[in-house]
Motif scaffolding. Structure first.
Motif, short mmCIF file in Angstrom:
data_model
loop_
_atom_site.label_atom_id
_atom_site.label_comp_id
_atom_site.label_asym_id
_atom_site.label_seq_id
_atom_site.Cartn_x
_atom_site.Cartn_y
_atom_site.Cartn_z
N SER A 281 0.99 -1.19 -0.02
CA SER A 281 -0.01 0.10 0.07
C SER A 281 0.87 1.15 0.08
CB SER A 281 -0.83 -0.02 1.14
OG SER A 281 -1.89 -1.07 1.26
N GLY A 282 0.41 2.18 -0.87
CA GLY A 282 1.35 3.49 -1.04
C GLY A 282 0.85 4.38 -1.72
N PRO A 283 1.53 5.55 -2.11
CA PRO A 283 2.66 6.07 -1.26
C PRO A 283 2.13 6.34 0.01
CG PRO A 283 2.59 7.05 -3.65
CD PRO A 283 1.19 6.18 -3.46
N ILE A 284 3.07 6.50 0.91
CA ILE A 284 3.14 6.93 2.09
C ILE A 284 3.86 8.04 2.37
CG2 ILE A 284 3.62 6.24 4.64
CD1 ILE A 284 1.53 4.36 3.34
N VAL A 285 2.93 9.23 3.04
CA VAL A 285 3.39 10.71 3.02
C VAL A 285 3.62 10.64 5.05
CG1 VAL A 285 3.16 13.23 3.17
CG2 VAL A 285 2.14 11.42 1.27
N ILE A 286 4.90 11.02 5.08
CA ILE A 286 5.35 11.28 6.51
C ILE A 286 5.57 12.56 6.94
CG2 ILE A 286 6.94 10.65 8.34
CD1 ILE A 286 6.60 8.41 5.27
N LYS A 287 4.91 12.99 7.68
CA LYS A 287 5.05 14.44 8.25
C LYS A 287 5.47 14.83 9.86
CE LYS A 287 1.77 16.55 4.74
NZ LYS A 287 0.59 17.48 4.76
N VAL A 288 6.22 15.51 10.18
CA VAL A 288 6.81 15.57 11.44
C VAL A 288 7.00 17.26 11.56
CG1 VAL A 288 8.62 15.20 13.16
CG2 VAL A 288 8.36 13.44 11.00
N GLU A 289 5.96 17.46 12.59
CA GLU A 289 5.92 18.82 12.93
C GLU A 289 6.80 19.27 14.27
OE1 GLU A 289 1.75 19.72 13.47
OE2 GLU A 289 1.20 19.43 11.22
N TYR A 290 7.35 20.48 13.94
CA TYR A 290 8.36 20.78 15.14
C TYR A 290 8.10 22.07 15.51
CZ TYR A 290 11.40 17.32 13.20
OH TYR A 290 11.84 16.25 12.69
N SER A 291 8.07 22.59 16.70
CA SER A 291 7.58 23.84 17.32
C SER A 291 9.03 24.46 17.77
CB SER A 291 6.68 23.92 18.37
OG SER A 291 6.37 25.07 19.01
N ILE A 292 9.60 25.26 17.04
CA ILE A 292 11.03 25.89 17.20
C ILE A 292 11.04 27.26 17.57
CG2 ILE A 292 13.36 25.82 16.28
CD1 ILE A 292 12.37 23.11 16.61
N ASP A 368 8.16 20.36 26.55
CA ASP A 368 8.51 19.01 26.58
C ASP A 368 8.03 18.13 25.81
OD1 ASP A 368 10.03 20.00 28.86
OD2 ASP A 368 8.59 19.55 30.56
N SER A 369 6.95 18.68 24.96
CA SER A 369 6.47 17.74 24.03
C SER A 369 7.33 17.36 22.85
CB SER A 369 4.94 18.30 23.52
OG SER A 369 5.14 19.33 22.84
N PRO A 370 7.19 16.02 22.28
CA PRO A 370 8.13 15.59 21.34
C PRO A 370 7.55 16.15 19.92
CG PRO A 370 6.67 13.77 22.07
CD PRO A 370 6.31 14.91 22.86
N PRO A 371 8.25 16.13 18.90
CA PRO A 371 7.66 16.48 17.50
C PRO A 371 6.40 15.68 17.16
CG PRO A 371 9.88 16.59 17.59
CD PRO A 371 9.76 15.83 18.82
N ARG A 372 5.40 16.07 16.76
CA ARG A 372 4.24 15.36 16.04
C ARG A 372 4.49 14.83 14.68
NH1 ARG A 372 -0.30 16.61 13.19
NH2 ARG A 372 -2.22 15.45 13.63
N LEU A 373 4.13 13.41 14.74
CA LEU A 373 4.48 12.58 13.66
C LEU A 373 3.04 12.45 13.27
CD1 LEU A 373 6.01 10.74 11.66
CD2 LEU A 373 5.75 8.99 13.40
N SER A 374 2.77 12.46 11.77
CA SER A 374 1.43 11.96 11.12
C SER A 374 1.79 11.31 9.75
CB SER A 374 0.75 13.43 10.94
OG SER A 374 1.45 13.97 9.94
N LEU A 375 1.20 10.17 9.74
CA LEU A 375 1.48 9.31 8.55
C LEU A 375 0.13 9.32 7.56
CD1 LEU A 375 2.98 6.09 10.22
CD2 LEU A 375 4.42 8.06 9.05
N SER A 376 0.07 9.54 6.32
CA SER A 376 -1.15 9.28 5.66
C SER A 376 -0.65 8.80 4.29
CB SER A 376 -1.49 10.80 5.19
OG SER A 376 -0.53 11.51 4.69
N ILE A 377 -1.62 8.10 3.63
CA ILE A 377 -1.46 7.34 2.32
C ILE A 377 -2.25 8.19 1.17
CG2 ILE A 377 -3.44 6.27 2.77
CD1 ILE A 377 -2.37 3.71 1.14
N GLU A 378 -1.30 8.52 0.09
CA GLU A 378 -1.99 9.16 -1.03
C GLU A 378 -2.94 8.44 -1.84
OE1 GLU A 378 1.09 10.47 -3.62
OE2 GLU A 378 1.81 11.82 -2.25
N ARG A 379 -4.08 9.04 -2.16
CA ARG A 379 -5.18 8.45 -2.94
C ARG A 379 -5.33 9.21 -4.13
NH1 ARG A 379 -4.01 4.10 -1.57
NH2 ARG A 379 -5.19 2.79 0.05
#
Length: 398
Positions: A281-292, A368-379
């Motif tokens: 299954s795919g393509p898989i899109v990976i997003k990581v959000e940072y608050s800097i 103290d919160s870690p970066p937020r990871l989100s995974l999605s699949i393209e359609r």
């Protein structure tokens, strides 16, 4: 690696001399028959060996994909690229010593098989001595300087061979070259191995050996052509000049050993998903959000440059970094993998050292919160093959 080189060059010291004696006394048929029999010893050792294959929770990669991933990792890893370039250039130039040795023995030293065997034994003896003292040499100076000095040693050998007609001087010159030969090859071999994680070390070494042996093959042809169309002396002197240039390249492309890096695989646990994905299954899109915060942006961007290299060589595609226009502290790292299996494989490939980059990024976060990871699949919104598409009615404007 050094022990292997020492063992190889011990045999190189004994074998040529023994082969020369057998060839001179009993003829070529007996010499080659004896060589064929000795090949049965390592063959039997290989057949009796019990190979342990490391298990993996992921399916086996296709051959083309594995080759592509190995080439991509090699191209992105600067330390491996430098080692391959230095080794290829060294092989291209230094192979002249062994390639032109039969001509040297016949035309310049007026010798035969025994002289040829003695000279090769001198080469192997120098290599053996250098292999024994290699660890001591690395303690007193850097690996890059050792490889540079090895190129100078081989250049000295070429000059001595071009100017001498003495077997003793030629044997000493070849001993010097043998020492430089082992120092260079062990240094570049170890550099490639230390810079390669376990999942790709076989591929990087294959690329390394293919290019270095290709350089030696090309060098043998080049210096042989120079000797044929000009002279043996010109060929050896040209090889000496080329080796001095290779030594000078060390200033521009220094070889570094990454001894402190941990290339062991990181223990990765797949995240829980709301969808039932198939391996392909795919393509898989990976997003990581940072608050800097503003004061950490420079360090954040520096870490992100390393992060891009780490993720890309492990299999990430289309890596980008975006900054939110409405929230200046929000940064988003985005990349893709072709399938879900490729995403899992990417994370299994990351080493402990690679994960340290992520830890440094997390330390730059606000709070103290870690970066937020989100995974999605393209359609795709394109209609499936064979389905009927309802036409969009045309409405004219008044």
């Amino acid at each position: 690696m050094t022990l292997m080189s020492v063992g190889y060059n011990v045999v190189r010291s004994i074998g040529p001399a023994l082969g020369g004696v057998i060839l001179a006394l009993l003829g070529p048929l007996t010499a080659f028959a004896f060589a064929a029999l000795t090949d049965l010893v390592p063959l039997s050792a290989v057949l009796r060996s019990k190979w342990q294959v490391r298990s993996s929770p992921l399916p086996r990669e296709r051959m083309t994909t594995a080759i592509h991933d190995g080439m991509r990792f090699t191209a992105i890893s600067s330390e491996i690229r430098v080692a391959i370039v230095r080794a290829t250039l060294f092989g291209l130039s230094s192979i002249s010593i062994l390639a032109l040795l039969p001509l040297l023995v016949r035309d310049q030293l007026a010798g035969g098989p025994i002289v040829y065997g003695v000279l090769l034994a001198g080469f192997g003896t120098g290599a053996f001595i250098a292999g024994i003292g290699n660890s001591y040499l690395r303690r007193i100076t850097s690996q890059n300087r050792l490889i540079t000095l090895a190129s100078v040693a081989c250049a000295t050998c070429c000059l001595l061979l071009a100017l001498t007609s003495s077997v003793a001087v030629a044997a000493i010159a070849l001993a010097i070259a043998g020492a430089g030969w082992v120092v260079t090859w062990t240094g570049t071999d170890v550099c490639v191995q230390l810079a390669s994680p376990r999942w790709v070390v076989g591929r990087t070494l294959s690329i390394y050996y293919a290019l270095t042996y290709g350089g030696m093959a090309a060098g043998s042809w080049i210096w042989g052509a120079v000797a044929q169309y000009y002279s043996l002396t010109w060929a050896l002197e040209g090889a000496a000049a080329a080796l001095l240039l290779v030594a000078a390249v060390g200033k521009l492309l220094p070889v570094r050993l990454w001894e402190e890096s941990d290339q062991g695989a990181f223990d990765f646990r797949p995240p829980e998903l709301a969808l039932d994905l198939k391996p392909r299954s795919g393509p898989i899109v990976i997003k990581v959000e940072y608050s800097i915060p503003e004061e950490n942006i420079e360090e954040f961007l520096s870490c992100m440059r390393e992060r891009r290299r780490v993720q890309s060589r492990a299999g990430a595609r289309d890596w980008t970094l975006q900054r939110d226009l409405q929230n200046s502290t929000l940064w988003t790292e985005t990349f893709r993998t072709p399938t879900w299996t490729d995403y899992l494989r990417l994370n299994h490939r990351l080493t402990v050292t690679d994960r340290e980059v992520g830890e440094r990024l997390a330390a730059l976060q606000v709070g103290d919160s870690p970066p937020r990871l989100s995974l999605s699949i393209e359609r795709s919104t394109s209609p499936a093959p064979g389905s009927q598409v309802q036409p969009v009615p045309f409405v004219s404007r008044p």
